[in-house]
Scaffold this motif. Sequence first.
Motif, PDB file in Angstrom:
ATOM      1  N   HIS A  28       0.812  -1.219   0.000  1.00 34.93           N
ATOM      2  CA  HIS A  28       0.000   0.000   0.000  1.00 34.93           C
ATOM      3  C   HIS A  28       0.843   1.266   0.000  1.00 34.93           C
ATOM      4  O   HIS A  28       0.431   2.277  -0.557  1.00 34.93           O
ATOM      5  N   GLY A  29       1.971   1.247   0.658  1.00 29.90           N
ATOM      6  CA  GLY A  29       2.861   2.401   0.666  1.00 29.90           C
ATOM      7  C   GLY A  29       2.246   3.673   1.244  1.00 29.90           C
ATOM      8  O   GLY A  29       2.599   4.764   0.835  1.00 29.90           O
ATOM      9  N   THR A  30       1.315   3.532   2.184  1.00 32.42           N
ATOM     10  CA  THR A  30       0.714   4.704   2.821  1.00 32.42           C
ATOM     11  C   THR A  30       1.050   4.693   4.300  1.00 32.42           C
ATOM     12  O   THR A  30       1.568   3.715   4.831  1.00 32.42           O
ATOM     13  N   SER A  31       0.707   5.768   4.968  1.00 30.84           N
ATOM     14  CA  SER A  31       0.964   5.839   6.403  1.00 30.84           C
ATOM     15  C   SER A  31      -0.094   5.089   7.214  1.00 30.84           C
ATOM     16  O   SER A  31       0.108   4.811   8.384  1.00 30.84           O
ATOM     17  N   PHE A  32      -1.235   4.753   6.575  1.00 33.56           N
ATOM     18  CA  PHE A  32      -2.275   4.031   7.310  1.00 33.56           C
ATOM     19  C   PHE A  32      -1.801   2.606   7.585  1.00 33.56           C
ATOM     20  O   PHE A  32      -1.289   1.928   6.696  1.00 33.56           O
ATOM     21  N   PRO A  33      -1.988   2.125   8.809  1.00 35.25           N
ATOM     22  CA  PRO A  33      -1.481   0.803   9.200  1.00 35.25           C
ATOM     23  C   PRO A  33      -2.374  -0.358   8.719  1.00 35.25           C
ATOM     24  O   PRO A  33      -3.029  -1.035   9.507  1.00 35.25           O
ATOM     25  N   TRP A  34      -2.390  -0.591   7.403  1.00 33.69           N
ATOM     26  CA  TRP A  34      -3.235  -1.645   6.848  1.00 33.69           C
ATOM     27  C   TRP A  34      -2.888  -3.027   7.384  1.00 33.69           C
ATOM     28  O   TRP A  34      -3.770  -3.878   7.523  1.00 33.69           O
ATOM     29  N   GLY A  35      -1.638  -3.291   7.664  1.00 36.71           N
ATOM     30  CA  GLY A  35      -1.244  -4.598   8.182  1.00 36.71           C
ATOM     31  C   GLY A  35      -1.865  -4.895   9.529  1.00 36.71           C
ATOM     32  O   GLY A  35      -2.460  -5.956   9.729  1.00 36.71           O
ATOM     33  N   THR A  36      -1.759  -3.962  10.445  1.00 37.59           N
ATOM     34  CA  THR A  36      -2.331  -4.147  11.780  1.00 37.59           C
ATOM     35  C   THR A  36      -3.847  -4.248  11.703  1.00 37.59           C
ATOM     36  O   THR A  36      -4.456  -5.106  12.351  1.00 37.59           O
ATOM     37  N   VAL A  82      -1.995   6.763  17.773  1.00 36.50           N
ATOM     38  CA  VAL A  82      -1.370   7.951  18.365  1.00 36.50           C
ATOM     39  C   VAL A  82      -0.347   8.540  17.398  1.00 36.50           C
ATOM     40  O   VAL A  82      -0.284   9.756  17.204  1.00 36.50           O
ATOM     41  N   ARG A  83       0.436   7.687  16.750  1.00 46.92           N
ATOM     42  CA  ARG A  83       1.437   8.147  15.789  1.00 46.92           C
ATOM     43  C   ARG A  83       0.776   8.910  14.637  1.00 46.92           C
ATOM     44  O   ARG A  83       1.258   9.959  14.216  1.00 46.92           O
ATOM     45  N   LEU A  84      -0.344   8.407  14.140  1.00 41.95           N
ATOM     46  CA  LEU A  84      -1.073   9.102  13.074  1.00 41.95           C
ATOM     47  C   LEU A  84      -1.560  10.470  13.547  1.00 41.95           C
ATOM     48  O   LEU A  84      -1.439  11.466  12.831  1.00 41.95           O
ATOM     49  N   ALA A  85      -2.109  10.514  14.743  1.00 41.77           N
ATOM     50  CA  ALA A  85      -2.617  11.787  15.280  1.00 41.77           C
ATOM     51  C   ALA A  85      -1.477  12.794  15.458  1.00 41.77           C
ATOM     52  O   ALA A  85      -1.618  13.972  15.116  1.00 41.77           O
ATOM     53  N   GLU A  86      -0.356  12.338  15.983  1.00 40.20           N
ATOM     54  CA  GLU A  86       0.796  13.224  16.171  1.00 40.20           C
ATOM     55  C   GLU A  86       1.357  13.742  14.844  1.00 40.20           C
ATOM     56  O   GLU A  86       1.896  14.839  14.790  1.00 40.20           O
ATOM     57  N   ALA A  87       1.196  12.953  13.791  1.00 41.42           N
ATOM     58  CA  ALA A  87       1.684  13.360  12.472  1.00 41.42           C
ATOM     59  C   ALA A  87       0.681  14.264  11.754  1.00 41.42           C
ATOM     60  O   ALA A  87       0.909  14.651  10.616  1.00 41.42           O
ATOM     61  N   GLY A  88      -0.414  14.600  12.442  1.00 47.47           N
ATOM     62  CA  GLY A  88      -1.417  15.472  11.851  1.00 47.47           C
ATOM     63  C   GLY A  88      -2.408  14.749  10.958  1.00 47.47           C
ATOM     64  O   GLY A  88      -3.213  15.382  10.287  1.00 47.47           O
ATOM     65  N   GLU A  89      -2.358  13.439  10.957  1.00 45.43           N
ATOM     66  CA  GLU A  89      -3.283  12.655  10.140  1.00 45.43           C
ATOM     67  C   GLU A  89      -4.475  12.222  10.998  1.00 45.43           C
ATOM     68  O   GLU A  89      -4.705  11.046  11.239  1.00 45.43           O
ATOM     69  N   ARG A  90      -5.217  13.201  11.449  1.00 41.33           N
ATOM     70  CA  ARG A  90      -6.312  12.956  12.380  1.00 41.33           C
ATOM     71  C   ARG A  90      -7.431  12.116  11.765  1.00 41.33           C
ATOM     72  O   ARG A  90      -8.029  11.295  12.445  1.00 41.33           O
ATOM     73  N   ALA A  91      -7.706  12.303  10.476  1.00 44.15           N
ATOM     74  CA  ALA A  91      -8.753  11.503   9.826  1.00 44.15           C
ATOM     75  C   ALA A  91      -8.349  10.030   9.791  1.00 44.15           C
ATOM     76  O   ALA A  91      -9.165   9.147  10.101  1.00 44.15           O
ATOM     77  N   HIS A  92      -7.084   9.754   9.457  1.00 44.70           N
ATOM     78  CA  HIS A  92      -6.606   8.370   9.465  1.00 44.70           C
ATOM     79  C   HIS A  92      -6.613   7.803  10.882  1.00 44.70           C
ATOM     80  O   HIS A  92      -6.924   6.631  11.089  1.00 44.70           O
TER      81      HIS A  92
END
Length: 120
Positions: A28-36, A82-92
């Motif tokens: 996927h190559g995205t920041s969203f944690p699809w594996g988990t 938490v990592r997504l939120a800290e990176a400003g990716e609040r929707a993800h």
Amino acid sequence: MTGLWVALGAAVGAPTRYLVDRALQRTHGTSFPWGTFTVNVVASFVLGIVLGGASPSAVVAAVGTGFCGGLSTWSTLGYETVRLAEAGERAHSLFNVVMSTFAGLGAASLGLILGAALWS
């Protein structure tokens, strides 16, 4: 003997989690944690199947507790959210929590129904 079944299941579940996570993140190559997300939903489904039927205690220990316990990971879900939120990716971040919860509950429910139908 139960502890051995749990350990054997976990010895398969944990490496499976790692390999699936790496493969999906690379794909996927995205920041969203699809594996988990994927391993948690799959583990919920498999656990539902095992617990929905009249599974022997060794199967519950090996597959339910060991494999599903090794495959799924609530702590990583929390960390990645938490990592997504800290990176400003609040929707993800919000999507991760909400969809993981509902997809996991849905998968477990479906697994329980399927397990009951298969083993009854």
